[in-house]
Scaffold this motif. Structure first.
Motif, short mmCIF file in Angstrom:
data_model
loop_
_atom_site.label_atom_id
_atom_site.label_comp_id
_atom_site.label_asym_id
_atom_site.label_seq_id
_atom_site.Cartn_x
_atom_site.Cartn_y
_atom_site.Cartn_z
N ASP A 134 44.55 72.41 14.20
CA ASP A 134 44.59 73.33 15.25
C ASP A 134 45.49 73.05 16.09
OD1 ASP A 134 44.63 72.76 18.24
OD2 ASP A 134 44.00 71.14 18.72
N PRO A 135 45.30 75.00 16.53
CA PRO A 135 46.60 75.30 17.13
C PRO A 135 47.79 75.18 17.98
CG PRO A 135 44.87 77.22 17.17
CD PRO A 135 44.09 75.71 16.78
N ALA A 136 47.53 73.88 18.14
CA ALA A 136 48.39 73.56 19.66
C ALA A 136 49.37 72.83 17.79
CB ALA A 136 47.74 72.06 19.57
N TRP A 137 48.93 72.25 16.81
CA TRP A 137 49.93 71.66 15.73
C TRP A 137 50.62 72.85 14.57
CZ3 TRP A 137 47.29 71.17 11.71
CH2 TRP A 137 45.98 70.71 11.21
N LEU A 138 49.81 73.44 14.52
CA LEU A 138 49.72 74.29 12.77
C LEU A 138 50.77 75.74 13.52
CD1 LEU A 138 48.37 75.63 10.44
CD2 LEU A 138 47.40 76.77 11.27
N ARG A 139 51.31 75.83 12.46
CA ARG A 139 52.76 76.73 12.84
C ARG A 139 52.21 77.42 12.12
NH1 ARG A 139 52.61 74.15 16.77
NH2 ARG A 139 53.33 73.01 17.37
N LYS A 140 52.65 77.33 10.59
CA LYS A 140 52.47 78.52 9.46
C LYS A 140 51.24 77.80 8.78
CE LYS A 140 57.36 79.60 10.03
NZ LYS A 140 58.35 80.03 9.12
N ALA A 141 50.57 78.97 8.13
CA ALA A 141 49.55 78.85 7.23
C ALA A 141 50.27 80.18 6.11
CB ALA A 141 48.19 79.41 7.60
N ARG A 142 50.25 79.52 5.13
CA ARG A 142 50.39 80.43 3.85
C ARG A 142 49.93 80.13 2.28
NH1 ARG A 142 52.97 81.88 7.70
NH2 ARG A 142 55.39 82.76 7.83
N VAL A 143 49.95 81.25 1.49
CA VAL A 143 49.58 81.11 0.10
C VAL A 143 51.10 80.86 -0.43
CG1 VAL A 143 47.76 82.33 -1.71
CG2 VAL A 143 46.79 81.68 1.05
N ALA A 144 50.70 80.43 -1.50
CA ALA A 144 52.33 80.39 -2.79
C ALA A 144 51.66 80.87 -4.52
CB ALA A 144 52.82 79.20 -2.69
N GLU A 145 52.34 81.54 -4.21
CA GLU A 145 51.91 82.58 -5.75
C GLU A 145 50.45 82.39 -5.93
OE1 GLU A 145 54.33 82.86 -7.49
OE2 GLU A 145 56.47 82.00 -7.34
N ASP A 146 49.62 82.76 -4.94
CA ASP A 146 47.96 82.95 -4.99
C ASP A 146 47.56 81.31 -7.08
OD1 ASP A 146 47.86 85.41 -4.11
OD2 ASP A 146 48.39 86.64 -5.88
N LEU A 147 48.30 80.77 -5.97
CA LEU A 147 47.49 79.19 -6.67
C LEU A 147 47.05 78.42 -5.93
CD1 LEU A 147 51.02 79.14 -9.40
CD2 LEU A 147 48.06 80.05 -9.82
N PHE A 148 47.75 77.77 -5.10
CA PHE A 148 47.91 77.51 -3.35
C PHE A 148 48.36 77.18 -2.21
CE2 PHE A 148 52.59 76.44 -4.88
CZ PHE A 148 52.97 75.76 -4.39
N ALA A 149 47.84 76.65 -1.26
CA ALA A 149 48.09 76.54 0.10
C ALA A 149 48.90 75.87 0.37
CB ALA A 149 46.52 76.90 1.00
N TYR A 150 48.86 75.81 1.95
CA TYR A 150 50.28 75.30 2.70
C TYR A 150 50.02 75.15 3.80
CZ TYR A 150 54.59 77.48 2.03
OH TYR A 150 55.28 78.63 2.31
N LEU A 151 50.59 74.67 4.86
CA LEU A 151 49.98 74.91 6.12
C LEU A 151 52.37 73.47 6.64
CD1 LEU A 151 47.09 73.62 7.18
CD2 LEU A 151 47.32 75.35 6.96
N VAL A 152 52.69 74.64 7.72
CA VAL A 152 53.69 73.88 8.36
C VAL A 152 53.07 73.84 9.07
CG1 VAL A 152 55.74 74.32 9.14
CG2 VAL A 152 56.06 75.32 6.76
N VAL A 153 53.46 72.67 9.71
CA VAL A 153 52.34 71.61 10.65
C VAL A 153 54.06 71.31 12.17
CG1 VAL A 153 51.13 71.77 9.95
CG2 VAL A 153 52.23 69.47 10.46
N GLU A 154 53.58 70.75 13.22
CA GLU A 154 54.18 69.60 14.35
C GLU A 154 53.81 68.13 13.34
OE1 GLU A 154 56.66 69.72 16.07
OE2 GLU A 154 56.63 72.09 15.44
N ARG A 155 54.22 67.33 12.27
CA ARG A 155 53.37 66.31 12.28
C ARG A 155 53.76 64.86 12.77
NH1 ARG A 155 51.28 63.48 10.78
NH2 ARG A 155 51.33 61.28 9.50
N ALA A 156 54.16 64.67 14.75
CA ALA A 156 53.67 63.85 15.14
C ALA A 156 52.28 64.41 15.95
CB ALA A 156 55.06 63.80 16.47
#
Length: 276
Positions: A134-156
């Motif tokens: 949800d864009p309401a809590w998603l801040r960034k989306a990243r792919v790391a080393e073409d191996l995995f992915a992670y999201l930076v979020v507003e945890r609460a």
């Protein structure tokens, strides 16, 4: 005797300002040493005592010190630990094996072959993350080393139901989901820190392995080591996770990091290598 010491970094040995978890009054708070600077700003710390203990530990010729992290190679290389530089480092959750700071190409080829055979492709997982977050809590989306992915979020703001649904979707596709602070990781199950550690044991001939970590992505590393430690915070502590060879520390925050280095040093001394 050679002892291989493999430790997770963020929220295990080093702590950002947000992760320090210091609640004690200033007069008794530990003195901190900055070990990471990014864009001219201090980013990560350990206590001065932990830094001194780590310098003593890595000075021992019988110790193979292996920083072990989910960070990318570039993110890892921002860190400046005290003491002798590490010849080996495990980055990208085991996807990158650095030797004197240089990625080992043979290891990367082995990892790529294993991922192609054993789990769904990264593109499918990343697309699912973007489609369901949800864009309401998603801040960034990243792919790391073409191996995995992670999201930076507003945890609460992230619904627990969304996380549970993501886990249920990812597991049958051979992927693991891990929540660490403000980051949600999606990592292939065959991509492990323990596999990289075993490769370094093979290369170094280490007779004993020690490890530490705080997250779900560290569980395999702790189980693969002869002895392991986890702090009193993080995913593993929240789940009450432990194992016969793993010590669950009561201390949390940056003082847990100090206790972990103290434990490494104590065990190495008991094995008779420290100061040899």
């Amino acid at each position: 005797m050679t002892v291989l010491v493999a430790s997770d970094l963020d929220r295990t040995l080093i702590y950002s300002a947000a992760a320090l978890g210091l609640t004690m009054p200033d007069p008794v708070a530990p003195r901190l040493l900055c070990v990471e600077v990014h864009e001219s700003k201090p980013l990560s710390y350990m206590t001065e005592t932990a830094a001194a203990l780590l310098a003593e530990l890595t000075a021992d010729p019988g110790v193979v010190w292996v920083p072990t992290t989910t960070r990318t190679r570039k993110q890892y290389q921002r860190i400046r630990f005290p003491g002798r530089p590490a010849k080996y480092a495990i980055c990208a959750n085991g996807g990158q094996l650095l030797v004197d700071g240089v990625p080992d190409r043979d290891w990367r080829r082995q990892v790529a072959a294993r991922l192609a055979e054993e789990c769904a492709p990264l593109a499918e997982v990343y697309e699912h993350l973007l489609a369901t977050a949800d864009p309401a809590w998603l801040r960034k989306a990243r792919v790391a080393e073409d191996l995995f992915a992670y999201l930076v979020v507003e945890r609460a703001l992230v619904p627990d139901e969304w996380l549970k649904a993501l886990v249920s979707w990812a597991e049958p596709r051979g992927w693991t989901v891990s929540l660490q602070g403000r980051k949600i990781y999606a990592v292939p199950q065959p991509l492990t820190k323990s596999a990289a550690m075993r490769e370094l044991v093979r290369r170094t001939g280490a007779a004993t392995t020690l490890a530490a970590g705080d997250s779900l992505l560290d569980a395999d590393l702790l189980l693969a080591a002869d002895r392991g430690w986890r702090p009193g915070h993080g995913e593993l502590a929240d789940a009450g996770w432990t194992a016969g060879s793993v010590t669950a520390l009561a201390k949390a925050g940056v003082l847990a990091g100090e206790e972990i280095v103290r434990a490494f040093r104590r065990v190495v001394g008991e094995l008779g290598t420290l100061g040899a």
